[in-house]
Design an enzyme around this catalytic site. Structure first.
Site, PDB file in Angstrom:
ATOM      1  N   THR A 393       0.875  -1.179   0.000  1.00 52.89           N
ATOM      2  CA  THR A 393       0.000   0.000   0.000  1.00 52.89           C
ATOM      3  C   THR A 393       0.914   1.232   0.000  1.00 52.89           C
ATOM      4  O   THR A 393       2.122   1.113   0.231  1.00 52.89           O
ATOM      5  CB  THR A 393      -0.982  -0.018   1.191  1.00 52.89           C
ATOM      6  OG1 THR A 393      -1.803  -1.182   1.055  1.00 52.89           O
ATOM      7  CG2 THR A 393      -1.878   1.199   1.294  1.00 52.89           C
ATOM      8  N   SER A 464     -12.149  -0.309   5.042  1.00 52.60           N
ATOM      9  CA  SER A 464     -10.709  -0.063   4.928  1.00 52.60           C
ATOM     10  C   SER A 464     -10.170   0.544   6.224  1.00 52.60           C
ATOM     11  O   SER A 464     -10.941   1.021   7.062  1.00 52.60           O
ATOM     12  CB  SER A 464     -10.477   0.920   3.777  1.00 52.60           C
ATOM     13  OG  SER A 464      -9.135   1.325   3.720  1.00 52.60           O
ATOM     14  N   GLY A 485      -1.970  -1.745   6.737  1.00 53.95           N
ATOM     15  CA  GLY A 485      -3.127  -2.581   7.090  1.00 53.95           C
ATOM     16  C   GLY A 485      -3.838  -2.017   8.307  1.00 53.95           C
ATOM     17  O   GLY A 485      -4.007  -0.802   8.444  1.00 53.95           O
TER      18      GLY A 485
HETATM   19  O1  DON Z   1      -7.774  -0.842   2.935  1.00 52.28           O
HETATM   20  C1  DON Z   1      -7.116  -1.364   3.817  1.00 52.28           C
HETATM   21  O2  DON Z   1      -7.255  -1.119   4.992  1.00 52.28           O
HETATM   22  C2  DON Z   1      -6.037  -2.369   3.445  1.00 52.28           C
HETATM   23  N1  DON Z   1      -6.361  -2.961   2.188  1.00 52.28           N
HETATM   24  C3  DON Z   1      -4.724  -1.656   3.413  1.00 52.28           C
HETATM   25  C4  DON Z   1      -3.595  -2.624   3.239  1.00 52.28           C
HETATM   26  C5  DON Z   1      -2.303  -2.109   3.685  1.00 52.28           C
HETATM   27  O3  DON Z   1      -2.167  -1.014   4.164  1.00 52.28           O
HETATM   28  C6  DON Z   1      -1.145  -3.011   3.556  1.00 52.28           C
HETATM   29  N2  DON Z   1       0.067  -2.362   3.958  1.00 52.28           N
HETATM   30  N3  DON Z   1       0.850  -2.744   4.713  1.00 52.28           N
END
Ligand code: DON
Length: 584
Positions: A393, A464, A485
């Site tokens: 991301t 999200s 995440g």
């Molecule tokens: O929208 C979300 O919360 C996740 N799909 C974001 C994923 C993410 O940030 C991965 N990074 N480490």
């Protein structure tokens, strides 16, 4: 299941009490705001502009656009598109995101919601196998992909807010896709992590595993099909992606590989402009992501709970304990209540009210951790997978000389998304469907669980954690965000608290990180950030500690001091990003 029954009971209770709550919250918010809001410094023009992003080539593209007289929104288009090319492990045309915009002329904030949506043929239980267990199809291959929003967002932002044509703002991205960019060690390690998935799909391997291997450091990676799609968007706007040749290729390729996209899905995709979440914490005005991101709500819930306390006046252990206990409760509410508001009723006003925060925190025990299982019914819990320690991301922050600014967090979810490239497009599709609660009590890649509110429905946006955010302390505006995440929200939270105590942009991005997300019931923290004393103090309060194998997050922050008119920018040293301040 008990969990569902409990949720339904709570919703009935909530709905019957909603008018009372709405009235009380309104009064509370109204009183609160007028008492606490800072008097803004009226310096609306800045001498400098700034871009901080996860990749030097993207930062450079943004700076170039600002130097050519483009505004922050033009630069955001350029940066988004370049990141889509040079960070195929993190974001791209096959994904989505949230672009938080501040329009200096009207002093308005708007969130451009370019989140993926579930295909029309999606069903609630599509990832549950015959044995009743979840399959890996929400993670790998075309069935894992929601209908992407990034291309629509690029066009929307350019047409509604930009000053330059897409042929100018997309130029750098087209060139980098066609002529290639140099593979870095950082790129290599991300591709290595998912090499198996990349090699599953021949059209993916053709691009990302030439000669069957991840390219060497310094090799040039070209994406000629992707260059053509970017040109098509630049020429035909939204229909250059969502209709015609590109759309046909996307749908054919997905269907041939067992996916469920239809032409109608692409044609129906719409950007939604949403009112961001607005809040105040100890004289800091906060503007953050609204649903379908949980970011702004969870952030404000934690801050509301903490606002009654003097965090700076307490011991380090007490401060951490209190912040963790507030996180635990807010992430619990995320799991129970949050989902796409266009499909389910979410008690947003209640969750954001100060009265609710007080009630929620009334069982805080400063001596002992509150076990998360005390907050829920036991039977929702299944074995939780280890939360992935990913830095995929992406995020960027931009400020122009008029004072317009943009914070954007964009994703294809996991490294290289679903691993599936739609034949002839060069577009890696996301695996964002995994962000839905695919089964009550089932944890996703980020260890997050969810309820009916985040169950799959056709056309619905998956919940999200991406949290592009603006902060304003009466003098300084901060523009920030990060990938990570479920940990995105706690990272933004810790940086917000630091900002409220005077931290610089550099200090905000470098802050040591710790996190609690209700379940798993443990404090996760970056390697080495808790010393022995803190560890044993937290353990003696009953906290489980999980020291992660490495660092996480990749924050990019711009701060504009409106009193001194100084602009500073910083990129997280955990990544390879670059922050640059410039002037015309
Ligand atoms: O929208 C979300 O919360 C996740 N799909 C974001 C994923 C993410 O940030 C991965 N990074 N480490």
């Amino acid at each position: 299941m008990m969990f569902r029954v409990r949720i339904i009971d709570q919703f009935i209770w909530l709905i019957s009490h909603l008018p009372i709550y709405a009235a009380i919250s309104f009064l509370l918010i109204a009183c609160n705001t007028s008492q606490e809001r800072s008097t803004p410094i009226k310096n609306t023009q800045t001498n400098d502009f700034a871009v901080a992003s996860a990749h030097p080539l993207a930062t450079q593209a943004g700076i170039n656009i600002l130097q050519q007289g483009g505004n922050a929104f033009d630069a955001a288009v350029a940066v988004t598109a370049v990141l889509a090319v040079v960070e195929p492990y993190a974001s791209g045309l096959g994904g989505g995101g949230f672009w938080l915009l501040h329009l200096a002329d009207s002093d308005q904030n708007v969130m451009v919601d370019g989140r993926e949506v579930a295909p029309l043929a999606a069903t609630r239980d599509m990832y549950i196998g015959a044995d009743g267990k979840s399959t890996d199809q929400s993670v790998s291959g075309p069935l894992a992909a929601g209908i992407p929003g990034t291309a629509a967002a690029l066009v929307h932002i350019a047409e509604k807010y930009g000053q330059l044509p897409l042929s100018t703002t997309l130029r750098s991205a087209v060139d980098l896709a066609r002529d290639g960019f140099q593979v870095s060690e950082y790129y290599q390690s991300r591709a290595d992590a998912v090499i198996k998935r990349l090699s599953t799909f021949p059209q993916t391997a053709d691009i990302f595993l030439p000669q069957g291997e991840v390219p060497q450091i310094g090799d040039v990676l070209q994406q000629s099909d992707l260059a053509k799609v970017l040109e098509s968007i630049s020429k035909y706007g939204v229909s250059g992606f969502y209709e015609g040749e590109v759309a046909n290729k996307l749908v054919n390729s997905v269907q041939q590989a067992g996916g469920i996209w239809q032409l109608e899905d692409l044609k129906n995709y719409k950007i939604i402009e949403r009112q961001p979440i607005l809040g105040n914490y100890k004289n800091i005005d906060i503007v953050s992501a609204a649903l379908p991101s949980s970011g702004g709500i969870v952030l404000m819930q934690v801050l509301n709970m903490l606002s009654a306390y003097d965090l700076q006046g307490m011991s380090d252990t007490d401060r951490k304990h209190m912040i963790i206990e507030a996180m635990r409760r807010a992430y619990h509410d995320r799991a129970e209540f949050l989902g796409d508001e266009d499909f389910v009723d979410v008690p947003v006003d209640k969750l954001l009210s100060m009265k609710y925060a007080k009630t929620r925190f009334s069982d805080l025990n400063m001596q002992f951790a509150t076990p998360s299982l005390n907050l829920i019914d036991q039977d929702i819990v299944e074995a939780f997978p280890i939360v992935e320690e990913a830095q995929n991301t992406t995020h960027f922050s931009i400020l122009d000389q008029k004072g317009n600014h943009v914070a954007a967090t964009l994703s294809i979810n996991y490294y290289f998304g679903s691993g599936f490239v739609a034949e002839g497009t060069g577009i890696l599709l996301n695996n964002e469907m995994d962000d839905f609660a695919i089964q009550p009590g089932h944890a996703n890649l980020w260890g997050l669980i969810g309820s009916e509110a985040n169950a799959i429905q056709p056309g619905k946006r998956m919940l999200s954690s991406m949290s592009p955010t603006f902060l304003f302390d009466g003098k300084r505006t901060a523009i920030l965000g990060t990938p990570g995440g479920s940990r995105i929200i706690s990272m933004v939270l810790l940086s917000t608290l630091a900002f409220s105590e005077g931290a610089t942009a550099q200090e905000m991005v470098q802050l040591p990180r710790y996190h609690h997300q209700f379940l798993p019931d443990e404090i996760q923290f970056e390697k080495g950030v808790f010393n022995e004393k803190t560890r044993s103090a937290l353990k003696s309060k009953g906290h489980a500690l999980n020291e992660l194998g490495r660092n996480y997050g990749n924050m990019h922050t711009v701060i504009w001091n409106q009193q001194t008119n100084e602009v500073t920018a910083a990129s997280d040293s955990r990544g390879i990003g670059q922050a640059q301040v410039g002037t015309n």
